[in-house]
Design a protein around this motif. Structure first.
Motif, PDB file in Angstrom:
ATOM      1  N   GLY A 126     137.357  72.846  27.225  1.00  0.00           N
ATOM      2  CA  GLY A 126     138.121  72.777  28.457  1.00  0.00           C
ATOM      3  C   GLY A 126     139.310  73.703  28.465  1.00  0.00           C
ATOM      4  N   GLN A 127     139.369  74.624  27.503  1.00  0.00           N
ATOM      5  CA  GLN A 127     140.507  75.533  27.381  1.00  0.00           C
ATOM      6  C   GLN A 127     140.122  76.977  27.719  1.00  0.00           C
ATOM      7  OE1 GLN A 127     143.536  74.074  26.293  1.00  0.00           O
ATOM      8  NE2 GLN A 127     142.317  72.191  26.473  1.00  0.00           N
ATOM      9  N   GLY A 128     139.043  77.161  28.446  1.00  0.00           N
ATOM     10  CA  GLY A 128     138.580  78.509  28.762  1.00  0.00           C
ATOM     11  C   GLY A 128     137.159  78.698  28.265  1.00  0.00           C
ATOM     12  N   GLU A 129     136.914  79.848  27.625  1.00  0.00           N
ATOM     13  CA  GLU A 129     135.578  80.161  27.125  1.00  0.00           C
ATOM     14  C   GLU A 129     135.189  79.207  26.003  1.00  0.00           C
ATOM     15  OE1 GLU A 129     133.405  82.404  28.217  1.00  0.00           O
ATOM     16  OE2 GLU A 129     134.811  82.815  29.867  1.00  0.00           O
ATOM     17  N   PRO A 130     133.875  78.854  25.916  1.00  0.00           N
ATOM     18  CA  PRO A 130     133.411  78.010  24.802  1.00  0.00           C
ATOM     19  C   PRO A 130     133.716  78.667  23.460  1.00  0.00           C
ATOM     20  CG  PRO A 130     131.748  78.154  26.518  1.00  0.00           C
ATOM     21  CD  PRO A 130     132.794  79.170  26.885  1.00  0.00           C
ATOM     22  N   LEU A 131     133.942  77.810  22.453  1.00  0.00           N
ATOM     23  CA  LEU A 131     134.302  78.279  21.115  1.00  0.00           C
ATOM     24  C   LEU A 131     133.121  78.115  20.159  1.00  0.00           C
ATOM     25  CD1 LEU A 131     137.839  76.630  20.696  1.00  0.00           C
ATOM     26  CD2 LEU A 131     137.302  78.937  21.533  1.00  0.00           C
ATOM     27  N   THR A 132     133.109  79.021  19.190  1.00  0.00           N
ATOM     28  CA  THR A 132     132.121  78.912  18.112  1.00  0.00           C
ATOM     29  C   THR A 132     132.798  78.226  16.937  1.00  0.00           C
ATOM     30  OG1 THR A 132     130.982  80.914  18.810  1.00  0.00           O
ATOM     31  CG2 THR A 132     130.629  80.170  16.544  1.00  0.00           C
ATOM     32  N   ILE A 133     132.173  77.140  16.465  1.00  0.00           N
ATOM     33  CA  ILE A 133     132.761  76.352  15.378  1.00  0.00           C
ATOM     34  C   ILE A 133     131.667  76.028  14.367  1.00  0.00           C
ATOM     35  CG2 ILE A 133     133.829  74.150  14.754  1.00  0.00           C
ATOM     36  CD1 ILE A 133     135.227  74.151  17.446  1.00  0.00           C
ATOM     37  N   VAL A 134     131.969  76.247  13.099  1.00  0.00           N
ATOM     38  CA  VAL A 134     131.051  75.884  12.014  1.00  0.00           C
ATOM     39  C   VAL A 134     131.363  74.447  11.613  1.00  0.00           C
ATOM     40  CG1 VAL A 134     130.281  76.387   9.684  1.00  0.00           C
ATOM     41  CG2 VAL A 134     130.908  78.259  11.235  1.00  0.00           C
ATOM     42  N   CYS A 135     130.313  73.621  11.573  1.00  0.00           N
ATOM     43  CA  CYS A 135     130.515  72.180  11.328  1.00  0.00           C
ATOM     44  C   CYS A 135     129.467  71.672  10.345  1.00  0.00           C
ATOM     45  CB  CYS A 135     130.412  71.428  12.658  1.00  0.00           C
ATOM     46  SG  CYS A 135     130.529  69.648  12.506  1.00  0.00           S
ATOM     47  N   GLY A 136     129.895  70.785   9.413  1.00  0.00           N
ATOM     48  CA  GLY A 136     128.976  70.236   8.430  1.00  0.00           C
ATOM     49  C   GLY A 136     128.645  68.774   8.659  1.00  0.00           C
ATOM     50  N   ALA A 137     129.130  68.161   9.771  1.00  0.00           N
ATOM     51  CA  ALA A 137     128.867  66.742  10.022  1.00  0.00           C
ATOM     52  C   ALA A 137     127.390  66.507  10.287  1.00  0.00           C
ATOM     53  CB  ALA A 137     129.710  66.256  11.201  1.00  0.00           C
ATOM     54  N   GLN A 138     126.863  65.415   9.753  1.00  0.00           N
ATOM     55  CA  GLN A 138     125.444  65.133   9.897  1.00  0.00           C
ATOM     56  C   GLN A 138     125.108  64.501  11.244  1.00  0.00           C
ATOM     57  OE1 GLN A 138     123.194  66.116   7.435  1.00  0.00           O
ATOM     58  NE2 GLN A 138     125.090  67.126   6.762  1.00  0.00           N
ATOM     59  N   ASN A 139     126.081  63.878  11.894  1.00  0.00           N
ATOM     60  CA  ASN A 139     125.775  63.182  13.142  1.00  0.00           C
ATOM     61  C   ASN A 139     126.009  64.031  14.384  1.00  0.00           C
ATOM     62  OD1 ASN A 139     128.603  63.203  12.904  1.00  0.00           O
ATOM     63  ND2 ASN A 139     128.806  61.309  14.082  1.00  0.00           N
ATOM     64  N   VAL A 140     126.302  65.309  14.219  1.00  0.00           N
ATOM     65  CA  VAL A 140     126.562  66.151  15.388  1.00  0.00           C
ATOM     66  C   VAL A 140     125.259  66.364  16.166  1.00  0.00           C
ATOM     67  CG1 VAL A 140     126.207  68.322  14.115  1.00  0.00           C
ATOM     68  CG2 VAL A 140     127.624  68.301  16.173  1.00  0.00           C
ATOM     69  N   SER A 141     125.387  66.335  17.496  1.00  0.00           N
ATOM     70  CA  SER A 141     124.215  66.526  18.361  1.00  0.00           C
ATOM     71  C   SER A 141     124.665  67.187  19.655  1.00  0.00           C
ATOM     72  CB  SER A 141     123.531  65.191  18.662  1.00  0.00           C
ATOM     73  OG  SER A 141     124.410  64.323  19.349  1.00  0.00           O
ATOM     74  N   VAL A 142     123.727  67.853  20.293  1.00  0.00           N
ATOM     75  CA  VAL A 142     124.029  68.527  21.557  1.00  0.00           C
ATOM     76  C   VAL A 142     124.360  67.480  22.616  1.00  0.00           C
ATOM     77  CG1 VAL A 142     123.117  70.023  23.376  1.00  0.00           C
ATOM     78  CG2 VAL A 142     122.564  70.481  20.978  1.00  0.00           C
TER      79      VAL A 142
END
Length: 784
Positions: free
Chosen positions: A70-86
């Motif tokens: 919500g701060q402008g352009e989408p950000l690219t973030i590297v994440c290692g969490a197992q529960n992350v989902s689209v």
């Protein structure tokens, strides 16, 4: 009691900071034991949504996310969490954010640039452990500060309430108090809007209306027990120290915290027949919600159906009728139980509950149905269902008696002028009904204030609300005069000083003692028992000071003290003709060396006669008589009662070898115990003429049987009142060579003096002859 400041401010919101609010409550008698923020300080963390997810080319456990912050352009973030989902929403720390122990910077992770960090509850300082990202609700607004979304700018306050303030065991009660203290408007609780759509109800019988003056129930049918508890409710429960269990249980706990009224929900399908409120039957048992099996006692109030007890009233529900995921119909209970019926049951059973904690202190009996309606509304909102009609059994509720309050009395106690108008305003703000007749008020406390009974209670309320800090510190003004001191009476401090001068140290012990002490040391098998002892070894009232002194002696010996001289002044208690008597006494206990270690005299242990001298010094110049007598605490041959003017005033003795061994004393101890009153009666001093003429000494040695005491001979000679004899004393005792077995030799010192002239030999011999005749008359013969 722990609660959320934001929840409190939703009911009353004074213009005070968190620190000022905590200080206000503490000064008003609701001590804030702890105040801490909900979360650590951090910033630049927002609600973000995962737009896409792809595998990291160089790491199997890492994902590359495209995140909308919500701060402008989408950000690219590297994440290692197992529960992350689209599509999921979770906190995102932007570049520059400062989290507890870490600052977020733009970095490359295995060659891929990362412009932030997706956060777990642990990384935000909200939990000690977490297994993945903190998943947010679907309706969370992307770009919103996570502190605002989760209400993290909140404080948790913990109150240390006194037992009389049960009215503040709820958020509404605390809010009501803050409203009165700050004269700020109090927001009413949300109104209920549900409609009765079911005719289903269950009959209720209250067999003991004095124990349960009000009992209200309602059947709610068609509930979905598997429904999820709203996030706002679980958040408030958790911040008050309660975990979420299930939607229905959470609602009852929520209303308990909000309104202070304990509630209970039964699974209606598990009940058999009608409900009865009664005392437990002999041999009845109940498994409660914590899975403990309780052997019910006849004084325990229970909720029962046709089969038997289903809940321990005011303490905890039964496991057999508990709500579970399969529940579709519930019986919701709200009641007022008399505090005297509930008090003590939790301690006896070894477990308690939030409900028993409140019922023991008293709940607001006017809110019984209101709390039931509030819970009904929340259950329907969360779990759905159809509300049935109310079933209420109403008995004699506590009478709210009016208390008279005088303005003059208020001003005298507080030491400051408090006008009638301000008094009326303060009491009205506290919810009290006030009627004024000139300078006298008639005040009726509200149903939630069980601690208002006398005029002083109302004066305390005025002082609290007016503010102790606002009472001016005026110097006391009083007419002072020296109190008369009766010369014939010895003040208690003088008695203490006399014992200290004899090398004693004062001990102060509890009047509650071990029953074994009374049995062993006093042969008292029926001491005064306490109904509610503070400890098992302090279960009876003492009838002697000796037990406490022995315990103090053992404490000193345990700390390597080899010479101990203790005294105590205190009350002793005895049962007398169905009542109780209290007497003030003085007792002493001496152990170890007679004198402190030194080079001038040979070391020896204290004996009976050392302590006898101390006792005689306390009574000087009055003369005491010591007679051999048995005492259960003393050595059979070294025990005496103390007589003053023919009356027994105390005891003196060496500790019995049995008790010396039982109490682990390497050496024997010598003790005395005396009634305090004779020691305080010092007597008036008398003027006697000091003779200018020489004193004459004569010695009389006699042989007597072993059974004859020196004391009896001295008393006989004193009773003769021979002329010019000013002192009689024993100075020698001999057994051995030259003395027949079964006999003993006693030698008395006789001092003679006249204040007008020098005594002649004839006058001296006449007096001595009288004394010799007295001695012969009492079984003595002159020793040649």
């Amino acid at each position: 009691m722990q609660f959320s400041e934001s929840w409190l401010r939703s009911l009353v919101n004074p213009s005070l900071t968190s620190e000022e609010l905590a200080h206000l409550l503490t000064m008003a008698g609701l001590e804030v034991e702890e105040s801490r923020p909900v979360a650590a300080v951090f910033d630049h963390v927002v609600v973000a949504q995962v737009l896409s997810k792809g595998k990291h080319p160089d790491a199997d456990r890492l994902n590359i996310l495209t995140v909308n912050t919500g701060q402008g352009e989408p950000l690219t973030i590297v994440c290692g969490a197992q529960n992350v989902s689209v599509g999921m929403k979770a906190p995102c720390a932007l570049v520059g954010a400062k989290l507890p122990g870490i600052e977020i910077k733009q970095a490359k992770v295995r060659g891929v640039a990362s412009f932030g960090m997706m956060c777990s509850a642990k990384e935000l300082g909200l939990a000690d452990e977490s297994s993945g990202l903190l998943e947010l609700a679907e309706d969370a607004s992307v770009g919103q500060s996570i502190r605002e979304h989760l209400e993290l700018d909140d404080h948790l306050l913990t109150l240390k309430l006194t037992p009389n303030r049960s009215d503040c065991l709820s958020l509404y009660g605390i809010a009501r108090e803050v409203s009165a203290l700050t004269d700020t408007s109090l927001s009413p609780l949300p109104k209920t809007s549900f409609v009765q759509t079911s005719a289903k109800k269950i009959a209720v019988k209250v067999a003991v209306p004095e124990a349960c003056p009000r009992y209200v129930t309602r059947v709610i049918a068609g509930v979905n027990a598997r429904a999820s508890t709203p996030l706002w409710m679980t958040r408030r429960l958790e911040r008050c120290g309660l975990r979420s269990i299930s939607a229905i249980v959470d609602v009852t706990n929520y209303v308990l915290l909000e309104m202070g009224q304990p509630l209970h929900a039964f699974d209606l399908s598990k009940l058999n027949g009608d409900i009865e409120v009664r005392f437990a039957k002999p041999g009845e048992q109940l498994q409660v919600l914590n899975q403990q099996n309780v052997e019910l006692q006849p004084d325990m109030l229970v909720i029962a159906d046709a089969r038997g007890a289903v809940a321990l009233a005011g303490v905890m529900g039964g496991a057999a009728t508990a709500v579970d995921d399969a529940t579709t119909e519930i019986l919701l209970e709200s009641a007022f139980f008399s505090p005297s019926v509930i008090v003590g049951k939790s301690r006896r059973l070894g477990f308690g509950s939030d409900s028993s904690y409140r019922f023991e202190r008293g709940v607001d009996f006017s809110m019984t149905q209101a709390a039931l309606d509030r819970a009904t509304q929340l259950i329907i909102d969360v779990c759905g269902g159809q509300a049935g009609q109310i079933t209420e059994v109403l008995g004699q509720l506590p009478d709210r008696k009016s208390v008279t309050l005088r303005v003059a009395r208020v001003q005298r106690v507080l030491g400051m002028p408090l006008e009638s108008k301000e008094i009326s305003q303060i009491l009205s703000r506290l919810g009290m009904e006030v009627k004024q007749n000139g300078e006298v008020f008639s005040v009726t406390p509200p149903s939630y204030r069980f601690d208002i009974a006398i005029e002083e209670d109302l004066i305390e309320e005025l002082a609290r609300v007016h503010g102790y800090e606002n009472i001016p510190p005026l110097p006391p003004q009083a007419t002072m005069s020296i109190l008369p001191q009766v010369e014939a009476q010895r003040p208690l401090p003088k008695l203490r000083q006399a014992l200290v001068m004899r090398d004693y140290q004062e001990a102060i012990n509890y009047a509650f003692v071990d029953a074994a002490w009374e049995r062993d040391l006093c042969a008292n098998n029926a001491p005064i028992a306490l109904k509610n002892p503070i400890a098992s070894q302090m279960s009876v009232m003492r009838s002697s000071l000796l037990g406490g002194l022995l315990a103090s002696l053992r404490t000193n010996l345990g700390r390597k003290q080899t010479r101990v001289r203790l005294f105590e002044l205190g009350a002793c208690f005895m049962p007398v003709n169905g009542s109780y008597a209290q007497s003030e006494r003085v007792a002493g206990l001496v152990y170890g060396a007679a004198l402190s270690e030194q080079w001038g005299t040979e070391a020896r242990n204290v004996d009976f006669y050392d302590v006898k001298g101390d006792v005689e010094a306390l009574f000087a110049p009055r003369k005491l008589v010591f007679e051999a007598a048995h005492h259960p605490a003393s050595h059979p041959g070294r025990s005496a009662c103390i007589l003053l003017d023919g009356q027994v005033v105390g005891w003196l003795g060496e500790l019995h070898p049995q008790w010396q061994q039982q109490y682990d004393l390497p050496l024997s101890a010598v003790w005395f115990e005396i009634e305090q009153l004779p020691l305080l009666q010092a007597g008036m001093p008398k003027i006697t003429e000091v003779s200018r003429f020489p004193m004459v000494r004569r010695d009389i040695a006699v042989l007597v049987d072993e059974a004859i005491t020196a004391q009896s001979l001295i008393q006989a000679m004193q009773a003769e009142n021979a002329p010019n004899v000013v002192e009689l004393a024993l100075f020698d005792l001999y057994r051995g060579k030259g003395v027949t077995e079964g006999k003993k030799s006693l030698a008395f010192r006789v001092l003679l003096q006249d204040t007008q002239k020098t005594l002649t030999d004839i006058e001296i011999e006449q007096s001595l002859s009288q004394l010799v005749i007295v001695l012969q008359r009492n079984g003595a013969q002159l020793r040649e």
